[in-house]
Design a protein around this motif. Structure first.
Motif, PDB file in Angstrom:
ATOM      1  N   ASP A  10      53.998  37.542  42.109  1.00 40.04           N
ATOM      2  CA  ASP A  10      55.162  37.098  42.890  1.00 40.04           C
ATOM      3  C   ASP A  10      56.106  36.239  42.067  1.00 40.04           C
ATOM      4  OD1 ASP A  10      53.977  38.410  44.977  1.00 40.04           O
ATOM      5  OD2 ASP A  10      53.128  36.624  45.891  1.00 40.04           O
ATOM      6  N   PHE A  11      56.246  36.557  40.794  1.00 40.36           N
ATOM      7  CA  PHE A  11      57.096  35.767  39.915  1.00 40.36           C
ATOM      8  C   PHE A  11      58.536  35.741  40.429  1.00 40.36           C
ATOM      9  CE2 PHE A  11      59.400  35.573  35.628  1.00 40.36           C
ATOM     10  CZ  PHE A  11      59.331  34.193  35.577  1.00 40.36           C
ATOM     11  N   GLY A  12      59.108  34.530  40.500  1.00 35.74           N
ATOM     12  CA  GLY A  12      60.482  34.372  40.964  1.00 35.74           C
ATOM     13  C   GLY A  12      60.586  33.798  42.357  1.00 35.74           C
ATOM     14  N   THR A  13      59.468  33.811  43.115  1.00 34.18           N
ATOM     15  CA  THR A  13      59.509  33.297  44.480  1.00 34.18           C
ATOM     16  C   THR A  13      58.986  31.873  44.582  1.00 34.18           C
ATOM     17  OG1 THR A  13      57.295  34.141  45.010  1.00 34.18           O
ATOM     18  CG2 THR A  13      59.141  35.632  45.353  1.00 34.18           C
ATOM     19  N   GLY A  14      58.370  31.368  43.512  1.00 36.92           N
ATOM     20  CA  GLY A  14      57.794  30.024  43.528  1.00 36.92           C
ATOM     21  C   GLY A  14      58.781  28.973  43.088  1.00 36.92           C
ATOM     22  N   TYR A  15      58.243  27.845  42.655  1.00 34.00           N
ATOM     23  CA  TYR A  15      59.100  26.709  42.344  1.00 34.00           C
ATOM     24  C   TYR A  15      58.719  26.055  41.023  1.00 34.00           C
ATOM     25  CZ  TYR A  15      55.027  24.577  44.552  1.00 34.00           C
ATOM     26  OH  TYR A  15      53.741  24.246  44.899  1.00 34.00           O
ATOM     27  N   SER A  16      57.993  26.800  40.171  1.00 35.06           N
ATOM     28  CA  SER A  16      57.576  26.194  38.909  1.00 35.06           C
ATOM     29  C   SER A  16      58.750  26.091  37.955  1.00 35.06           C
ATOM     30  CB  SER A  16      56.451  27.013  38.273  1.00 35.06           C
ATOM     31  OG  SER A  16      56.853  28.340  38.056  1.00 35.06           O
ATOM     32  N   ASP A  55      48.878  36.264  30.636  1.00 25.54           N
ATOM     33  CA  ASP A  55      49.047  37.515  29.896  1.00 25.54           C
ATOM     34  C   ASP A  55      50.204  38.342  30.443  1.00 25.54           C
ATOM     35  OD1 ASP A  55      46.552  37.566  28.099  1.00 25.54           O
ATOM     36  OD2 ASP A  55      45.692  37.196  30.086  1.00 25.54           O
ATOM     37  N   LYS A  56      50.452  38.230  31.755  1.00 28.98           N
ATOM     38  CA  LYS A  56      51.474  39.053  32.388  1.00 28.98           C
ATOM     39  C   LYS A  56      52.265  38.259  33.424  1.00 28.98           C
ATOM     40  CE  LYS A  56      48.947  43.470  32.148  1.00 28.98           C
ATOM     41  NZ  LYS A  56      48.472  44.628  32.930  1.00 28.98           N
ATOM     42  N   LEU A  57      53.481  38.710  33.679  1.00 26.84           N
ATOM     43  CA  LEU A  57      54.291  38.234  34.798  1.00 26.84           C
ATOM     44  C   LEU A  57      54.628  39.431  35.676  1.00 26.84           C
ATOM     45  CD1 LEU A  57      56.896  35.830  33.111  1.00 26.84           C
ATOM     46  CD2 LEU A  57      54.756  35.217  34.242  1.00 26.84           C
ATOM     47  N   LYS A  58      54.448  39.272  36.984  1.00 30.40           N
ATOM     48  CA  LYS A  58      54.785  40.345  37.914  1.00 30.40           C
ATOM     49  C   LYS A  58      56.049  39.943  38.680  1.00 30.40           C
ATOM     50  CE  LYS A  58      51.544  42.726  39.770  1.00 30.40           C
ATOM     51  NZ  LYS A  58      50.440  43.170  40.642  1.00 30.40           N
ATOM     52  N   VAL A  59      57.138  40.669  38.434  1.00 27.58           N
ATOM     53  CA  VAL A  59      58.401  40.373  39.106  1.00 27.58           C
ATOM     54  C   VAL A  59      58.289  40.813  40.569  1.00 27.58           C
ATOM     55  CG1 VAL A  59      60.880  40.756  39.126  1.00 27.58           C
ATOM     56  CG2 VAL A  59      59.654  40.717  36.954  1.00 27.58           C
ATOM     57  N   ASP A  60      58.533  39.894  41.475  1.00 24.61           N
ATOM     58  CA  ASP A  60      58.289  40.139  42.892  1.00 24.61           C
ATOM     59  C   ASP A  60      59.143  41.278  43.436  1.00 24.61           C
ATOM     60  OD1 ASP A  60      56.907  39.085  45.373  1.00 24.61           O
ATOM     61  OD2 ASP A  60      58.998  39.044  46.024  1.00 24.61           O
ATOM     62  N   PRO A  93      73.961  43.376  42.909  1.00 27.28           N
ATOM     63  CA  PRO A  93      74.155  42.908  41.531  1.00 27.28           C
ATOM     64  C   PRO A  93      73.392  41.624  41.235  1.00 27.28           C
ATOM     65  CG  PRO A  93      76.234  43.638  42.465  1.00 27.28           C
ATOM     66  CD  PRO A  93      75.246  43.630  43.595  1.00 27.28           C
ATOM     67  N   ALA A  94      73.306  40.735  42.236  1.00 30.96           N
ATOM     68  CA  ALA A  94      72.600  39.471  42.023  1.00 30.96           C
ATOM     69  C   ALA A  94      71.118  39.714  41.745  1.00 30.96           C
ATOM     70  CB  ALA A  94      72.766  38.554  43.230  1.00 30.96           C
ATOM     71  N   SER A  95      70.494  40.643  42.494  1.00 35.30           N
ATOM     72  CA  SER A  95      69.078  40.952  42.275  1.00 35.30           C
ATOM     73  C   SER A  95      68.870  41.588  40.913  1.00 35.30           C
ATOM     74  CB  SER A  95      68.571  41.891  43.378  1.00 35.30           C
ATOM     75  OG  SER A  95      68.506  41.215  44.619  1.00 35.30           O
ATOM     76  N   ARG A  96      69.820  42.424  40.490  1.00 33.32           N
ATOM     77  CA  ARG A  96      69.710  43.018  39.157  1.00 33.32           C
ATOM     78  C   ARG A  96      69.775  41.936  38.079  1.00 33.32           C
ATOM     79  NH1 ARG A  96      73.140  46.993  41.396  1.00 33.32           N
ATOM     80  NH2 ARG A  96      74.977  46.152  40.331  1.00 33.32           N
ATOM     81  N   ALA A  97      70.692  40.986  38.259  1.00 31.78           N
ATOM     82  CA  ALA A  97      70.841  39.920  37.264  1.00 31.78           C
ATOM     83  C   ALA A  97      69.601  39.032  37.212  1.00 31.78           C
ATOM     84  CB  ALA A  97      72.079  39.077  37.590  1.00 31.78           C
ATOM     85  N   ILE A  98      69.055  38.713  38.375  1.00 37.97           N
ATOM     86  CA  ILE A  98      67.859  37.871  38.425  1.00 37.97           C
ATOM     87  C   ILE A  98      66.678  38.588  37.790  1.00 37.97           C
ATOM     88  CG2 ILE A  98      66.164  36.809  39.963  1.00 37.97           C
ATOM     89  CD1 ILE A  98      68.508  36.273  41.912  1.00 37.97           C
ATOM     90  N   THR A  99      66.523  39.871  38.127  1.00 31.38           N
ATOM     91  CA  THR A  99      65.423  40.650  37.563  1.00 31.38           C
ATOM     92  C   THR A  99      65.554  40.756  36.050  1.00 31.38           C
ATOM     93  OG1 THR A  99      65.209  41.939  39.613  1.00 31.38           O
ATOM     94  CG2 THR A  99      64.282  42.898  37.603  1.00 31.38           C
ATOM     95  N   ARG A 100      66.761  40.993  35.582  1.00 28.21           N
ATOM     96  CA  ARG A 100      67.003  41.079  34.136  1.00 28.21           C
ATOM     97  C   ARG A 100      66.618  39.771  33.449  1.00 28.21           C
ATOM     98  NH1 ARG A 100      72.282  41.334  34.140  1.00 28.21           N
ATOM     99  NH2 ARG A 100      72.259  43.543  34.688  1.00 28.21           N
ATOM    100  N   ALA A 101      66.996  38.653  34.073  1.00 26.36           N
ATOM    101  CA  ALA A 101      66.707  37.346  33.488  1.00 26.36           C
ATOM    102  C   ALA A 101      65.208  37.068  33.462  1.00 26.36           C
ATOM    103  CB  ALA A 101      67.432  36.258  34.278  1.00 26.36           C
ATOM    104  N   MET A 102      64.495  37.459  34.517  1.00 29.06           N
ATOM    105  CA  MET A 102      63.050  37.224  34.558  1.00 29.06           C
ATOM    106  C   MET A 102      62.324  38.067  33.518  1.00 29.06           C
ATOM    107  SD  MET A 102      62.060  36.553  38.545  1.00 29.06           S
ATOM    108  CE  MET A 102      62.818  38.033  39.237  1.00 29.06           C
ATOM    109  N   ILE A 103      62.780  39.301  33.315  1.00 27.33           N
ATOM    110  CA  ILE A 103      62.178  40.138  32.278  1.00 27.33           C
ATOM    111  C   ILE A 103      62.392  39.512  30.903  1.00 27.33           C
ATOM    112  CG2 ILE A 103      62.325  42.375  31.118  1.00 27.33           C
ATOM    113  CD1 ILE A 103      63.001  43.601  33.851  1.00 27.33           C
TER     114      ILE A 103
END
Length: 226
Positions: free
Chosen positions: A126-132, A143-148, A159-169
């Motif tokens: 659930d990477f991206g939904t927390g507050y770390s 070892d891995k990050l799972k983009v929510d 477009p906002a979700s695409r930008a956020i996903t791109r940044a998390m990757i």
């Protein structure tokens, strides 16, 4: 094909499947979530060993609830389960959420280091939904990050979700982690994640949940290596 995720399913007295959305809260309220989690881990290890005996090199991931993660000796008990079932620990992956880790970062790091000392891989779910914070993520032995999927499912139209996903990757790769996109349900979504360098895909577009025997058949049909 990199692996599979263990999912718990229960059948009611009428033979119909009971949704995890119903039985997981019951297990939590009854104080049985730890026992359920250990049972799932043991079944995953047994299945992993059975597939290895059939010549299937399939890693299995198991989700760990925050309550189970914070239980005393969780890491030791999981290590014992892996050892007693005689499986290669590198074929077992544990998935934990940001919220479980961030409640007590120092304790979480200790637990994660114990898991990794056994050879078990660790993924942040659930990477991206927390507050770390970024500094906390960089110190976590992962070892891995799972983009929510809440982001992944909207990359086609927002477009906002695409930008956020791109940044998390990009962030995950900067931390030398593998990136998994969750909840992929279309070829366009898969294509976008691939174009951004996402390493692995998970979702109904890849496959719906399958019982072990059907999964083995599906795996043999779709195996492309790696």
């Amino acid at each position: 094909m990199n692996g599979a995720e263990a999912l718990a399913r229960f059948a009611g007295h009428d033979g119909k499947a009971i949704s995890p959305a119903r039985f997981i809260p019951v297990a939590k309220s009854a104080g049985l979530i730890g026992e359920l989690g250990e049972w799932v881990a043991e079944q995953a290890c047994r299945q992993h060993a059975a597939w290895l005996a059939e010549g299937l090199q399939v890693a299995i991931a198991t989700y760990v609830s925050p309550l189970q993660f914070r239980q005393r000796d969780f890491a030791h008990r999981l290590g014992t389960i892996v050892s007693e079932n005689g499986v290669d620990p590198y074929g077992i992956q544990v998935e934990v959420t940001e919220s479980a880790i961030m409640e007590n970062v120092d304790q979480a790091i200790e637990i994660l280091n114990q898991l990794k000392s056994f050879g078990v891989k660790v993924a942040l779910d659930d990477f991206g939904t927390g507050y770390s914070s970024l500094s906390s993520r960089s110190s976590l032995p992962l070892d891995k990050l799972k983009v929510d999927q809440s982001f992944v499912s909207r990359v086609e139209g927002e477009p906002a979700s695409r930008a956020i996903t791109r940044a998390m990757i990009a962030l995950g790769h900067a931390l030398n982690l593998e990136i998994v996109g969750e909840g992929i349900e279309s070829e366009d979504t898969l294509g976008y994640l691939r174009s951004e360098g996402c390493d692995q895909a998970q979702g109904f577009w890849v496959s719906h949940p399958l019982p072990p025997s059907e999964f083995a058949q599906w795996y043999r049909t779709h195996q492309v290596g790696g």
